[in-house]
Design a protein around this motif. Structure first.
Motif, short mmCIF file in Angstrom:
data_model
loop_
_atom_site.label_atom_id
_atom_site.label_comp_id
_atom_site.label_asym_id
_atom_site.label_seq_id
_atom_site.Cartn_x
_atom_site.Cartn_y
_atom_site.Cartn_z
N ALA A 196 -10.22 -24.42 6.10
CA ALA A 196 -9.41 -24.06 7.10
C ALA A 196 -8.15 -24.41 6.77
CB ALA A 196 -9.68 -24.39 8.35
N PRO A 197 -7.35 -23.70 5.99
CA PRO A 197 -5.90 -23.85 5.69
C PRO A 197 -5.06 -24.46 6.78
CG PRO A 197 -6.56 -22.00 4.53
CD PRO A 197 -7.52 -22.15 5.74
N GLY A 198 -4.44 -25.55 6.35
CA GLY A 198 -3.91 -26.35 7.61
C GLY A 198 -3.10 -25.45 8.54
N GLY A 199 -2.12 -24.74 8.01
CA GLY A 199 -1.37 -23.79 8.91
C GLY A 199 -2.07 -22.91 9.81
N GLN A 200 -2.89 -22.37 9.34
CA GLN A 200 -4.08 -21.44 10.10
C GLN A 200 -4.82 -22.21 11.05
OE1 GLN A 200 -1.72 -18.43 9.50
NE2 GLN A 200 -3.97 -17.87 10.26
N LEU A 201 -4.93 -23.36 10.82
CA LEU A 201 -5.96 -24.21 11.68
C LEU A 201 -5.08 -24.46 13.06
CD1 LEU A 201 -8.62 -25.79 12.23
CD2 LEU A 201 -7.76 -27.59 10.80
N VAL A 202 -4.03 -25.07 12.63
CA VAL A 202 -3.03 -25.24 13.82
C VAL A 202 -2.76 -23.92 14.77
CG1 VAL A 202 -0.81 -26.04 14.53
CG2 VAL A 202 -2.00 -27.22 12.67
N GLN A 203 -2.65 -22.76 13.87
CA GLN A 203 -2.48 -21.49 14.49
C GLN A 203 -3.50 -21.07 15.41
OE1 GLN A 203 0.40 -19.81 15.20
NE2 GLN A 203 -0.22 -17.59 15.24
N GLU A 204 -4.70 -21.27 14.96
CA GLU A 204 -5.85 -20.42 15.44
C GLU A 204 -7.11 -21.78 15.79
OE1 GLU A 204 -6.95 -18.14 12.40
OE2 GLU A 204 -5.63 -16.41 12.81
N THR A 205 -6.41 -22.78 16.38
CA THR A 205 -7.46 -23.83 16.74
C THR A 205 -8.65 -23.50 17.52
OG1 THR A 205 -5.62 -25.38 16.61
CG2 THR A 205 -7.48 -26.39 17.50
N ASP A 206 -8.38 -22.59 18.45
CA ASP A 206 -9.34 -22.14 19.38
C ASP A 206 -10.51 -21.42 18.93
OD1 ASP A 206 -7.41 -20.14 19.01
OD2 ASP A 206 -8.31 -18.92 20.68
N HIS A 207 -10.38 -20.72 17.73
CA HIS A 207 -11.26 -19.95 17.05
C HIS A 207 -12.00 -21.05 16.01
CE1 HIS A 207 -13.08 -16.59 15.35
NE2 HIS A 207 -13.55 -17.22 14.27
N HIS A 208 -11.15 -21.91 15.35
CA HIS A 208 -12.07 -22.76 14.53
C HIS A 208 -12.79 -23.79 15.16
CE1 HIS A 208 -10.22 -21.58 10.65
NE2 HIS A 208 -9.26 -21.16 11.39
N VAL A 209 -12.36 -24.29 16.37
CA VAL A 209 -12.92 -25.52 17.18
C VAL A 209 -13.16 -24.94 18.46
CG1 VAL A 209 -12.65 -27.96 17.61
CG2 VAL A 209 -11.38 -26.93 15.67
N PRO A 210 -14.16 -24.36 18.87
CA PRO A 210 -14.21 -23.66 20.21
C PRO A 210 -14.87 -24.73 21.11
CG PRO A 210 -16.04 -22.69 18.85
CD PRO A 210 -15.05 -23.57 17.78
N VAL A 211 -15.34 -25.87 20.61
CA VAL A 211 -15.89 -26.75 21.45
C VAL A 211 -14.62 -27.74 21.92
CG1 VAL A 211 -17.43 -28.67 21.78
CG2 VAL A 211 -17.98 -26.89 20.41
N ARG A 212 -14.05 -27.66 23.11
CA ARG A 212 -13.00 -28.46 23.60
C ARG A 212 -13.63 -30.10 23.72
NH1 ARG A 212 -7.93 -29.86 22.84
NH2 ARG A 212 -6.68 -30.52 24.77
N GLY A 213 -13.24 -30.75 23.28
CA GLY A 213 -13.50 -32.24 23.30
C GLY A 213 -14.02 -32.86 22.13
N ALA A 214 -14.28 -31.94 21.14
CA ALA A 214 -15.03 -32.29 19.79
C ALA A 214 -14.19 -33.10 18.88
CB ALA A 214 -15.36 -30.94 19.15
N ARG A 215 -14.70 -33.75 18.09
CA ARG A 215 -14.20 -34.58 16.77
C ARG A 215 -13.85 -33.59 15.55
NH1 ARG A 215 -17.78 -39.97 17.39
NH2 ARG A 215 -16.35 -41.14 18.89
N ILE A 216 -12.66 -34.00 15.10
CA ILE A 216 -12.28 -33.17 13.67
C ILE A 216 -12.00 -34.20 12.70
CG2 ILE A 216 -10.80 -31.54 12.85
CD1 ILE A 216 -10.16 -30.54 15.79
N VAL A 217 -12.42 -34.06 11.55
CA VAL A 217 -12.01 -34.49 10.40
C VAL A 217 -11.65 -33.82 9.10
CG1 VAL A 217 -14.29 -34.61 9.47
CG2 VAL A 217 -12.65 -36.45 8.59
N LEU A 218 -10.41 -34.05 8.76
CA LEU A 218 -9.58 -33.11 7.76
C LEU A 218 -9.44 -33.80 6.34
CD1 LEU A 218 -6.57 -32.12 9.84
CD2 LEU A 218 -8.72 -31.14 9.81
#
Length: 415
Positions: A304-326
């Motif tokens: 998940a290239p960082g710029g796109q992850l910030v741009q498309e967070t709802d697609h990459h992380v549809p579970v609101r409240g989840a944890r993320i590690v980069l």
């Protein structure tokens, strides 16, 4: 019979930051016409191939809504598919989308709305510097001491770009800007197609404290076209991949400082299991470029290239409240990306530096943005969008801060 959750139930989960996946089952085009802020688009046609990747924990609270073009309720079929895949907490949104509206819930247009509305809030609160298309063209035409950095994906940059621009996708900016603008007097311009990635990219450089004057190209390539100016096509300029030690060390210090201000935490690879809990979803992302990921990555980490992850967070992380590690291999791209996710209200960690040998798995990244049959045509992509559509898109973005205020569930905090 699928249990129901009301608008008030869903809103309570969002306000309490409890995990929830609010899923819009329609195709992408109708989804883009109206949906709640934190709804994630997972068309009925994509549940079987995509659900396990996008909603990894089978006991996640899932709330479904959506009708097809003929008015058929998609929830029963979708609930059966989720159940067949092993998901155990699947609910219907009471009243569907219309029930959300009637209960006073705010509805948003377009796609990737959490990220785009956050970008507008950043500019509103931080007064991110920008220059108009006419001002940037005058600098370029006059061969001023200026560099233009395109923060989109490389394929988007190749489709259309600002003359003289170099492709530097968002997460690469802080890492590579000093190699592209070693003279601190050089004016740095950051652009995207519209507004979000140029705002976030510009503010990233400001937050990191680079000495150069920095500005976003106001309204991106849309603004350039609306000003009657000509875009390049097929450009191939890319940022250098080999960096001097001094540049890398300074970028690391800058990125760590920004991440710490945003409240990002670091975690060792050996301690990663401590983030895993029976009631918590954990997403693992490698924020480097797709080519780097394919050459070698950490087991269990998705690309998940960082710029796109910030741009498309709802697609990459549809579970609101989840944890993320980069993860990255330079201690710049992951903390910079994490700094933005933390400001967007995510519980995000950065993996502490690991031995290069740990990046052992190879292979190209899988699909990260698959859609169903009816893809929504973005007004800012390609070169043939009508001027009125582009202007309407900009007008919509300008109104997002007010919509955020009316919705009240975002938990955004701009540093």
């Amino acid at each position: 019979m699928t249990d129901t959750l009301s608008f008030a139930d869903v809103r309570a989960h969002l306000l309490a930051r409890r995990e929830i996946a609010l899923i819009d089952l329609r195709e992408e085009h109708p989804f883009a016409q109206a949906h709640p802020l934190w709804a994630a688009n997972l068309p009925l046609s994509r549940i079987e191939p995509d659900a396990r990747r996008r909603i990894p924990r089978h006991d996640t609270l899932i709330v479904l809504y959506g009708e097809d073009d003929a008015g058929e309720d998609l929830v029963p079929r979708a609930a059966a598919l989720f159940a067949a895949l092993g998901y155990t907490r699947v609910h219907r949104l009471e009243g569907g989308l219309e029930g959300w509206r009637e209960a006073g819930g705010e509805l948003f247009r377009d796609v990737n709305v959490p990220s785009k509305s956050f970008g507008e809030l950043v500019e509103h609160e931080r007064h991110t510097p920008s220059l108009s298309a006419q001002e940037v063209k005058a600098l370029v035409d006059g061969q001023a001491n200026v560099v233009v950095l395109d923060a989109r994906r490389f394929d988007e940059y190749q489709t259309m770009s600002i003359p003289t621009a170099t492709s530097v996708p968002g997460a690469e900016l802080v890492l590579r800007v000093r190699a592209l603008a070693p003279d601190p007097a050089t004016q740095v311009i950051v652009n995207c197609a519209g507004r979000t990635r140029s705002i976030i990219g510009t503010q990233s450089l400001v937050n990191a404290g680079i000495p150069n004057p920095v500005a976003a190209l106001r309204n991106g390539t849309i603004g350039w076209k609306l000003a009657g100016q000509v875009l390049d096509q097929g450009a191939v300029r890319r940022a250098p991949t080999v960096l001097g030690e001094a540049i890398r060390t300074q970028a690391q210090a800058d990125a760590r400082g920004v991440a710490e201000r945003a409240g990002v935490q670091w975690i060792a690879l050996a301690a990663l299991h401590s983030l895993e809990a029976p009631d918590r979803t954990l997403y693992r992302f490698d924020v480097r470029t797709p080519d780097e990921y394919a050459a070698g990555h950490l087991p269990g980490f998705a690309s998940a290239p960082g710029g796109q992850l910030v741009q498309e967070t709802d697609h990459h992380v549809p579970v609101r409240g989840a944890r993320i590690v980069l993860a990255d291999d330079d201690a710049v791209r992951a903390p910079m990306t994490a700094s933005w996710l933390a400001q967007m209200g995510w519980d995000v960690h950065v993996l502490a530096p690991v031995d290069a040998a740990a990046f052992s798995e190879t292979g190209a990244p899988g699909a990260v943005h698959s859609v169903g049959a009816q893809r929504y045509r973005r007004p800012y992509e390609g070169t043939d969008a009508p001027a009125e559509a582009m202007q309407a898109y900009l007008d919509w973005e300008f109104g997002l801060v007010a919509q955020l205020g009316r919705d009240g569930t975002h938990h955004f905090r701009v540093i």
